[in-house]
Design a protein around this motif. Structure first.
Motif, mmCIF file in Angstrom:
data_model
loop_
_atom_site.group_PDB
_atom_site.id
_atom_site.type_symbol
_atom_site.label_atom_id
_atom_site.label_comp_id
_atom_site.label_asym_id
_atom_site.label_seq_id
_atom_site.Cartn_x
_atom_site.Cartn_y
_atom_site.Cartn_z
ATOM 1 N N GLU A 1 0.830 -1.204 0.000
ATOM 2 C CA GLU A 1 0.000 0.000 0.000
ATOM 3 C C GLU A 1 0.868 1.258 0.000
ATOM 4 O O GLU A 1 0.583 2.230 -0.707
ATOM 5 C CB GLU A 1 -0.906 0.001 1.243
ATOM 6 C CG GLU A 1 -2.047 -1.007 1.198
ATOM 7 C CD GLU A 1 -3.209 -0.535 0.344
ATOM 8 O OE1 GLU A 1 -3.225 0.657 -0.033
ATOM 9 O OE2 GLU A 1 -4.080 -1.365 0.055
ATOM 10 N N ARG B 1 2.507 2.871 -3.391
ATOM 11 C CA ARG B 1 1.732 3.734 -4.290
ATOM 12 C C ARG B 1 2.088 3.455 -5.761
ATOM 13 O O ARG B 1 2.610 4.306 -6.476
ATOM 14 C CB ARG B 1 1.960 5.212 -3.956
ATOM 15 C CG ARG B 1 1.556 5.564 -2.540
ATOM 16 C CD ARG B 1 1.617 7.055 -2.274
ATOM 17 N NE ARG B 1 1.239 7.356 -0.900
ATOM 18 C CZ ARG B 1 -0.007 7.451 -0.449
ATOM 19 N NH1 ARG B 1 -1.019 7.265 -1.287
ATOM 20 N NH2 ARG B 1 -0.253 7.730 0.823
ATOM 21 N N GLU C 1 0.974 1.295 -9.599
ATOM 22 C CA GLU C 1 -0.150 1.127 -10.530
ATOM 23 C C GLU C 1 -1.156 0.129 -9.933
ATOM 24 O O GLU C 1 -0.780 -0.947 -9.486
ATOM 25 C CB GLU C 1 0.404 0.640 -11.873
ATOM 26 C CG GLU C 1 -0.599 0.661 -13.016
ATOM 27 C CD GLU C 1 -1.436 -0.603 -13.072
ATOM 28 O OE1 GLU C 1 -2.603 -0.510 -13.467
ATOM 29 O OE2 GLU C 1 -0.910 -1.680 -12.707
ATOM 30 N N PRO C 2 -2.452 0.473 -9.884
ATOM 31 C CA PRO C 2 -3.435 -0.325 -9.139
ATOM 32 C C PRO C 2 -3.548 -1.780 -9.592
ATOM 33 O O PRO C 2 -3.669 -2.677 -8.758
ATOM 34 C CB PRO C 2 -4.755 0.428 -9.360
ATOM 35 C CG PRO C 2 -4.335 1.834 -9.629
ATOM 36 C CD PRO C 2 -3.052 1.744 -10.372
ATOM 37 N N GLN D 1 -0.604 -3.670 -8.309
ATOM 38 C CA GLN D 1 -0.724 -3.823 -6.865
ATOM 39 C C GLN D 1 -1.670 -4.972 -6.520
ATOM 40 O O GLN D 1 -1.364 -5.810 -5.660
ATOM 41 C CB GLN D 1 -1.236 -2.533 -6.235
ATOM 42 C CG GLN D 1 -1.456 -2.638 -4.726
ATOM 43 C CD GLN D 1 -1.935 -1.341 -4.123
ATOM 44 O OE1 GLN D 1 -1.633 -0.264 -4.618
ATOM 45 N NE2 GLN D 1 -2.698 -1.428 -3.029
#
Length: 329
Positions: free
Chosen positions: A305, A308, A310-311, A314
């Motif tokens: 987390e 930070r 790329e979603p 992640q």
């Protein structure tokens, strides 16, 4: 190299993608080994008999680390292959040191070709990894620093076999080097290759290190209770080799009657390893290891987390971390 992803991928799909992306480059790299070493490496990777190599978890983590920064996967492929070569260097040597006769359901390299050939083959894989990264000083530094930590962890693992007492903290530090260092480096290498920030590199390294500790805890559980037909390793192999693995050390330090009986048995040659496995469980070592694996998973998530990144990357890194804790091989 492009991807078309329309849904959240499972761990199996992520690993299949990582393997499909990396294995052709890995095969090409092995072809660059000296002719005397090539057939040995091909046997170890499972290419000689068509059985196939392992999951290629570490290269997949490298690729996801690059993806997390938005970088093209091509930038991370040399590091991905190098990490897998280093991992397999350690496996080939580990089998020699432990005397294990099977890995991934086939004869280990030393069993098939002899110990001397296995040592040389491991050396060749490590040298090839360094050669692949020539001209990339930062990447080389990250990987070789992890190799030194891995060797220190392996050295401690061997030393523990000769010691009557090992603390849980010592054993955890050993696992951090033996397993956590290379998984942490794999995640960091993807960020380095992708040109990510210093914070991303630090946080993803910590993520990988915590995942590595969870991985080792699960591996230690499988080393005692895993089914040989599933794991590809001899049943109770860690107990036969008198490994001071994390659940064993926790059991020995438990202060229970089962822990004391286990300690007395560990001072002698293995006679009834099934009973020793039972004692580890009765002393709480099995439950403790499962709980600790979950704790390290949560620590890994916190670092992920904080990175930070790329979603999608992640989410896929977290999916792999959860897969590692829940695996059965």
């Amino acid at each position: 190299m492009t991807e078309l992803i329309t849904h959240a991928r499972t761990a199996e799909e992520i690993l299949a993608w990582g393997k499909e992306t990396t294995e052709p480059e890995l095969r090409a790299a092995v072809e660059r080994l000296p002719s005397s070493m090539r057939p040995i490496a091909q046997h170890h990777f499972g290419w000689a008999d068509g059985a196939g190599s392992g999951k290629l978890l570490r290269p997949t983590l490298v690729l996801l680390g690059a993806k997390a920064t938005g970088a093209p996967l091509e930038s991370a492929l040399p590091a991905a292959v190098a990490v897998e070569l280093v991992h397999n260097f350690s496996l080939v040597h580990d089998d020699v040191m432990d005397g294990d006769s099977t890995r991934r359901h086939r004869a280990t390299v030393w069993r098939e070709f002899g110990s001397s050939a296995a040592i040389l083959a491991g050396d060749a894989l490590l040298s090839l990894a360094a050669k692949l990264l020539s001209g990339q000083p930062e990447t080389t530094h990250v990987l070789m620093a992890a190799v030194l930590e891995l060797i220190e962890g392996q050295s401690a693992d061997l030393a523990f076999e000769r010691r009557a007492e090992v603390s849980v903290d010592e054993c955890r530090a050993m696992a951090a080097g033996k397993t956590g260092a290379l998984l942490g480096a794999a995640c960091a290498l993807g960020v380095v290759a992708g040109g990510g920030s210093g914070n991303q590199q630090r946080q993803l390294r910590r993520f990988g290190q915590e995942v590595g500790l969870a991985f080792q805890l699960v591996d230690d559980l499988l080393g005692i209770w895993g089914e040989s037909a599933v794991t590809g390793k001899p049943v109770f192999s860690d107990l036969r080799n008198r490994k001071k693995s994390l659940p064993v050390v926790a059991a020995l330090a438990s202060g229970t009657e089962a822990g004391r009986e286990l300690a007395a048995r560990f001072g002698a040659e293995p006679a009834n390893v099934a009973r020793e496995a039972e004692l580890v469980e009765l002393a709480g070592g099995r439950a403790w290891a499962r709980d600790q694996a979950g704790r390290h998973l949560e620590q890994a998530r916190s670092h992920l987390e904080a990175a930070r990144v790329e979603p999608r990357a992640q989410a896929e890194l977290e999916t792999l971390a959860r897969f590692i804790v829940g695996r059965d091989r």
